[in-house]
Design a protein around this motif. Structure first.
Motif, PDB file in Angstrom:
ATOM      1  N   LEU A  32       0.829  -1.209   0.000  1.00 28.72           N
ATOM      2  CA  LEU A  32       0.000   0.000   0.000  1.00 28.72           C
ATOM      3  C   LEU A  32       0.862   1.257   0.000  1.00 28.72           C
ATOM      4  O   LEU A  32       0.512   2.261  -0.637  1.00 28.72           O
ATOM      5  CB  LEU A  32      -0.938  -0.013   1.204  1.00 28.72           C
ATOM      6  N   GLU A  33       1.997   1.224   0.686  1.00 32.82           N
ATOM      7  CA  GLU A  33       2.906   2.374   0.683  1.00 32.82           C
ATOM      8  C   GLU A  33       3.424   2.644  -0.730  1.00 32.82           C
ATOM      9  O   GLU A  33       3.529   3.792  -1.157  1.00 32.82           O
ATOM     10  CB  GLU A  33       4.082   2.114   1.619  1.00 32.82           C
ATOM     11  N   GLY A  34       3.736   1.581  -1.445  1.00 30.96           N
ATOM     12  CA  GLY A  34       4.255   1.734  -2.802  1.00 30.96           C
ATOM     13  C   GLY A  34       3.238   2.266  -3.789  1.00 30.96           C
ATOM     14  O   GLY A  34       3.596   2.841  -4.826  1.00 30.96           O
ATOM     15  N   LEU A  35       1.949   2.095  -3.481  1.00 33.19           N
ATOM     16  CA  LEU A  35       0.884   2.554  -4.372  1.00 33.19           C
ATOM     17  C   LEU A  35       0.519   4.022  -4.159  1.00 33.19           C
ATOM     18  O   LEU A  35      -0.127   4.631  -5.021  1.00 33.19           O
ATOM     19  CB  LEU A  35      -0.374   1.696  -4.183  1.00 33.19           C
ATOM     20  N   LYS A  36       0.927   4.613  -3.039  1.00 33.05           N
ATOM     21  CA  LYS A  36       0.513   5.976  -2.710  1.00 33.05           C
ATOM     22  C   LYS A  36       0.839   6.992  -3.802  1.00 33.05           C
ATOM     23  O   LYS A  36       0.000   7.853  -4.113  1.00 33.05           O
ATOM     24  CB  LYS A  36       1.135   6.404  -1.380  1.00 33.05           C
ATOM     25  N   PRO A  37       2.043   6.957  -4.411  1.00 32.41           N
ATOM     26  CA  PRO A  37       2.341   7.938  -5.465  1.00 32.41           C
ATOM     27  C   PRO A  37       1.412   7.835  -6.669  1.00 32.41           C
ATOM     28  O   PRO A  37       1.340   8.768  -7.475  1.00 32.41           O
ATOM     29  CB  PRO A  37       3.793   7.616  -5.846  1.00 32.41           C
ATOM     30  N   LEU A  38       0.704   6.724  -6.808  1.00 25.88           N
ATOM     31  CA  LEU A  38      -0.248   6.560  -7.909  1.00 25.88           C
ATOM     32  C   LEU A  38      -1.637   7.057  -7.513  1.00 25.88           C
ATOM     33  O   LEU A  38      -2.594   6.912  -8.282  1.00 25.88           O
ATOM     34  CB  LEU A  38      -0.329   5.086  -8.324  1.00 25.88           C
ATOM     35  N   GLY A  39      -1.751   7.633  -6.334  1.00 27.23           N
ATOM     36  CA  GLY A  39      -3.029   8.153  -5.879  1.00 27.23           C
ATOM     37  C   GLY A  39      -3.950   7.107  -5.311  1.00 27.23           C
ATOM     38  O   GLY A  39      -5.164   7.326  -5.206  1.00 27.23           O
ATOM     39  N   ILE A  40      -3.395   5.953  -4.942  1.00 30.84           N
ATOM     40  CA  ILE A  40      -4.205   4.865  -4.383  1.00 30.84           C
ATOM     41  C   ILE A  40      -3.924   4.771  -2.894  1.00 30.84           C
ATOM     42  O   ILE A  40      -2.774   4.555  -2.486  1.00 30.84           O
ATOM     43  CB  ILE A  40      -3.890   3.531  -5.076  1.00 30.84           C
ATOM     44  N   ALA A  41      -4.941   4.964  -2.072  1.00 28.68           N
ATOM     45  CA  ALA A  41      -4.802   4.913  -0.623  1.00 28.68           C
ATOM     46  C   ALA A  41      -5.349   3.587  -0.090  1.00 28.68           C
ATOM     47  O   ALA A  41      -5.990   2.817  -0.817  1.00 28.68           O
ATOM     48  CB  ALA A  41      -5.549   6.084   0.002  1.00 28.68           C
ATOM     49  N   ALA A  42      -5.094   3.347   1.173  1.00 22.24           N
ATOM     50  CA  ALA A  42      -5.526   2.089   1.795  1.00 22.24           C
ATOM     51  C   ALA A  42      -7.036   1.900   1.687  1.00 22.24           C
ATOM     52  O   ALA A  42      -7.519   0.777   1.509  1.00 22.24           O
ATOM     53  CB  ALA A  42      -5.084   2.046   3.253  1.00 22.24           C
ATOM     54  N   GLU A  43      -7.776   3.024   1.775  1.00 22.95           N
ATOM     55  CA  GLU A  43      -9.234   2.911   1.704  1.00 22.95           C
ATOM     56  C   GLU A  43      -9.741   2.629   0.294  1.00 22.95           C
ATOM     57  O   GLU A  43     -10.936   2.400   0.100  1.00 22.95           O
ATOM     58  CB  GLU A  43      -9.892   4.184   2.243  1.00 22.95           C
ATOM     59  N   ASP A  44      -8.849   2.639  -0.692  1.00 30.62           N
ATOM     60  CA  ASP A  44      -9.249   2.371  -2.074  1.00 30.62           C
ATOM     61  C   ASP A  44      -9.157   0.895  -2.446  1.00 30.62           C
ATOM     62  O   ASP A  44      -9.521   0.515  -3.561  1.00 30.62           O
ATOM     63  CB  ASP A  44      -8.384   3.178  -3.043  1.00 30.62           C
ATOM     64  N   VAL A  45      -8.640   0.060  -1.533  1.00 29.31           N
ATOM     65  CA  VAL A  45      -8.451  -1.354  -1.852  1.00 29.31           C
ATOM     66  C   VAL A  45      -9.225  -2.232  -0.887  1.00 29.31           C
ATOM     67  O   VAL A  45      -9.611  -1.808   0.201  1.00 29.31           O
ATOM     68  CB  VAL A  45      -6.956  -1.745  -1.828  1.00 29.31           C
ATOM     69  N   ILE A  46      -9.431  -3.464  -1.322  1.00 28.79           N
ATOM     70  CA  ILE A  46     -10.112  -4.467  -0.503  1.00 28.79           C
ATOM     71  C   ILE A  46      -9.142  -5.598  -0.196  1.00 28.79           C
ATOM     72  O   ILE A  46      -8.541  -6.173  -1.110  1.00 28.79           O
ATOM     73  CB  ILE A  46     -11.337  -5.052  -1.235  1.00 28.79           C
ATOM     74  N   PHE A  47      -8.964  -5.894   1.067  1.00 34.38           N
ATOM     75  CA  PHE A  47      -8.306  -7.120   1.524  1.00 34.38           C
ATOM     76  C   PHE A  47      -9.270  -7.732   2.532  1.00 34.38           C
ATOM     77  O   PHE A  47      -9.486  -7.171   3.606  1.00 34.38           O
ATOM     78  CB  PHE A  47      -6.964  -6.831   2.201  1.00 34.38           C
ATOM     79  N   GLU A  48      -9.848  -8.873   2.190  1.00 31.26           N
ATOM     80  CA  GLU A  48     -10.798  -9.492   3.116  1.00 31.26           C
ATOM     81  C   GLU A  48     -10.837 -10.997   2.893  1.00 31.26           C
ATOM     82  O   GLU A  48     -10.452 -11.503   1.837  1.00 31.26           O
ATOM     83  CB  GLU A  48     -12.196  -8.903   2.934  1.00 31.26           C
ATOM     84  N   LYS A  49     -11.317 -11.709   3.898  1.00 30.94           N
ATOM     85  CA  LYS A  49     -11.468 -13.154   3.810  1.00 30.94           C
ATOM     86  C   LYS A  49     -12.798 -13.493   3.150  1.00 30.94           C
ATOM     87  O   LYS A  49     -13.827 -12.880   3.464  1.00 30.94           O
ATOM     88  CB  LYS A  49     -11.412 -13.790   5.207  1.00 30.94           C
ATOM     89  N   ARG A  50     -12.756 -14.444   2.219  1.00 30.83           N
ATOM     90  CA  ARG A  50     -13.974 -14.927   1.579  1.00 30.83           C
ATOM     91  C   ARG A  50     -13.926 -16.451   1.502  1.00 30.83           C
ATOM     92  O   ARG A  50     -12.867 -17.044   1.294  1.00 30.83           O
ATOM     93  CB  ARG A  50     -14.127 -14.344   0.172  1.00 30.83           C
ATOM     94  N   GLU A  51     -15.089 -17.055   1.661  1.00 32.40           N
ATOM     95  CA  GLU A  51     -15.163 -18.516   1.589  1.00 32.40           C
ATOM     96  C   GLU A  51     -15.475 -18.942   0.160  1.00 32.40           C
ATOM     97  O   GLU A  51     -16.411 -18.434  -0.475  1.00 32.40           O
ATOM     98  CB  GLU A  51     -16.238 -19.040   2.527  1.00 32.40           C
ATOM     99  N   LYS A  52     -14.680 -19.873  -0.343  1.00 42.96           N
ATOM    100  CA  LYS A  52     -14.849 -20.394  -1.696  1.00 42.96           C
ATOM    101  C   LYS A  52     -14.946 -21.910  -1.647  1.00 42.96           C
ATOM    102  O   LYS A  52     -13.948 -22.601  -1.419  1.00 42.96           O
ATOM    103  CB  LYS A  52     -13.659 -19.974  -2.583  1.00 42.96           C
ATOM    104  N   THR A  53     -16.166 -22.411  -1.826  1.00 41.25           N
ATOM    105  CA  THR A  53     -16.414 -23.859  -1.808  1.00 41.25           C
ATOM    106  C   THR A  53     -15.792 -24.490  -0.564  1.00 41.25           C
ATOM    107  O   THR A  53     -15.087 -25.496  -0.638  1.00 41.25           O
ATOM    108  CB  THR A  53     -15.855 -24.529  -3.090  1.00 41.25           C
ATOM    109  N   GLY A  54     -16.026 -23.847   0.570  1.00 38.66           N
ATOM    110  CA  GLY A  54     -15.547 -24.390   1.832  1.00 38.66           C
ATOM    111  C   GLY A  54     -14.127 -24.015   2.182  1.00 38.66           C
ATOM    112  O   GLY A  54     -13.639 -24.394   3.255  1.00 38.66           O
ATOM    113  N   ILE A  55     -13.432 -23.283   1.312  1.00 32.82           N
ATOM    114  CA  ILE A  55     -12.059 -22.879   1.568  1.00 32.82           C
ATOM    115  C   ILE A  55     -12.041 -21.386   1.900  1.00 32.82           C
ATOM    116  O   ILE A  55     -12.562 -20.567   1.143  1.00 32.82           O
ATOM    117  CB  ILE A  55     -11.153 -23.153   0.350  1.00 32.82           C
ATOM    118  N   LEU A  56     -11.444 -21.020   3.016  1.00 34.23           N
ATOM    119  CA  LEU A  56     -11.319 -19.622   3.390  1.00 34.23           C
ATOM    120  C   LEU A  56     -10.089 -19.039   2.718  1.00 34.23           C
ATOM    121  O   LEU A  56      -8.971 -19.523   2.923  1.00 34.23           O
ATOM    122  CB  LEU A  56     -11.213 -19.479   4.907  1.00 34.23           C
TER     123      LEU A  56
END
Length: 404
Positions: A32-56
């Motif tokens: 996320l630090e490396g993306l800042k000069p491109l105008g992308i902040a932490a609130e602009d991205v998604i990092f989250e857990k999702r279940e896929k066919t029983g796999i987290l």
């Protein structure tokens, strides 16, 4: 040796690769630090857990892409930006502009260079598909900022993983048809197929009527030089999963194995024959080989073909030192080829203890095989005491024997 093993049994895409890396324990912070000069902040991205066919699994994406429903894995953000009026400015981005975005990022030079190595196959594929010059084609299909983010993320996490080797299993491309900006094509889509044709990796996997491998996913494998092989033996440190967006019968995840193999500890034997080098040049080469991490280096006089006298150069080194060792051999000798033989070295367990002599302390190596004990002094200690007391190495050795 630390190995990253990529298992694309359900395909591979840029955001799935990044998600899997974070799932494997690598932090989003540096990315996320490396993306800042491109105008992308932490609130602009998604990092989250999702279940896929029983796999987290861990899911990554830009929120703008998530909102539009344009996803690298399912709809190929390299392909389906069909809203040409809404996003017409994308049509004016050439390769130089995209490379400039990579340069503008805040990542280290190693990451930027690797990102370019990943992005270039994408650009070449686009140019080849459209029959245009690499620097003339406008990359409206691979020119999106999210594609650059995926490329930078793949580069950053590959470097951050510390992997000494990257391997990949069979690639599942999926099946069915995909709609691109220029029409409908069978999977793999044209750009993906072009990149896959440059990889020496077999295709295979369960049949799914979806596009599973994207151009970015294929380009990552190309750029990080992932070599095909079955999953290597070794201690599994971590198994990680990166999530896609859609759900189908086959778990929509990319699986990564972080493996510690024995290859780094198993020595490799390198050998070549020399008949046209001076003793000084061979001595210099020996010094450079030890600097490169060689465990042992030796020269043996031999008779070569046509009964020509020469020398055989033998080098013993850990597998992790291979690039440096080969660089020395091909730079500082006249050889045109090197024999490489993996070895299993059987070593006795050893210990170091200090022996006090009349002249000073000497490190003593001890080892045992059944009822046989082997004892020897450390030569460097003998040498140092001989110089200090202005005597011979043999005199110091005799003092060491009396001190045992």
């Amino acid at each position: 040796m630390r190995v990253l093993y990529i298992d694309p049994f359900s395909g591979i895409s840029g955001n799935m690769f990044i998600g899997a890396m974070v799932d494997g324990g690598l932090s989003p912070k540096g990315f996320l630090e490396g993306l800042k000069p491109l105008g992308i902040a932490a609130e602009d991205v998604i990092f989250e857990k999702r279940e896929k066919t029983g796999i987290l699994a861990t899911y990554f994406n830009l929120k703008s892409e998530e909102a539009r429903g344009h996803h690298d894995h399912e709809h190929n953000h390299e392909h389906d930006h069909n809203h040409e009026q809404e996003h017409s400015h994308h049509h004016h981005r050439g390769l130089n502009h995209m490379l400039a975005l990579i340069e503008k990022s805040g990542f280290e030079r190693e990451v930027k260079d690797l990102a370019k190595a990943i992005y270039l196959p994408l650009a070449k594929a686009e140019a080849a598909v459209h029959g245009k010059d690499l620097y003339e084609v406008h990359f409206h299909e691979v020119g999106e900022l999210d594609a650059v983010v995926d490329v930078l993320g793949a580069a950053y996490y590959t470097v951050a993983s510390g992997a000494e080797a990257v391997y990949v299993g069979k690639i599942n491309t999926g099946g069915g048809m995909v709609t691109c900006a220029h029409g409908t094509y069978p999977v793999p889509a044209p750009a993906t197929a072009h990149i896959l044709s440059t990889l020496d990796v077999p295709l295979g996997g369960a049949t799914v009527e979806e596009e599973l491998t994207t151009p970015t996913g294929a380009a990552i494998l190309k750029g990080i030089q992932a070599a095909y092989r079955p999953r290597p033996e070794g201690r599994v440190l971590k198994v990680a999963y990166g999530a896609g967006t859609r759900d189908h019968d086959l778990a929509n995840v990319l699986r990564l194995f972080f493996i510690e193999t024995e290859e780094a500890r198993a020595p490799i034997f390198y050998s070549c024959n020399l008949d046209d080098m001076t003793g000084e040049a061979m001595g210099f080469c020996m010094e450079r080989l030890f600097d490169a991490g060689a465990r042992d280096v030796s020269f043996a006089p031999i008779f070569m073909k046509k009964n020509r006298p020469g020398y055989r150069l033998d080098v013993l080194a850990d597998g992790a030192c291979e690039d440096k060792v080969l660089d020395v051999l091909f730079t500082h000798t006249t050889t045109l080829g090197v024999k490489k033989i993996p070895l299993e070295k059987i070593e006795l367990p050893r210990a170091i203890k200090e022996t006090m002599t009349a002249l000073g302390p000497v490190a003593t190596k001890t080892a045992r095989y059944k009822d046989v004990e082997k004892i020897s002094p450390e030569y460097e200690d003998l040498k140092a005491l001989a110089i200090k007391h202005d005597t011979t190495v043999e005199a110091v050795r005799r003092a060491w024997e009396l001190g045992l």
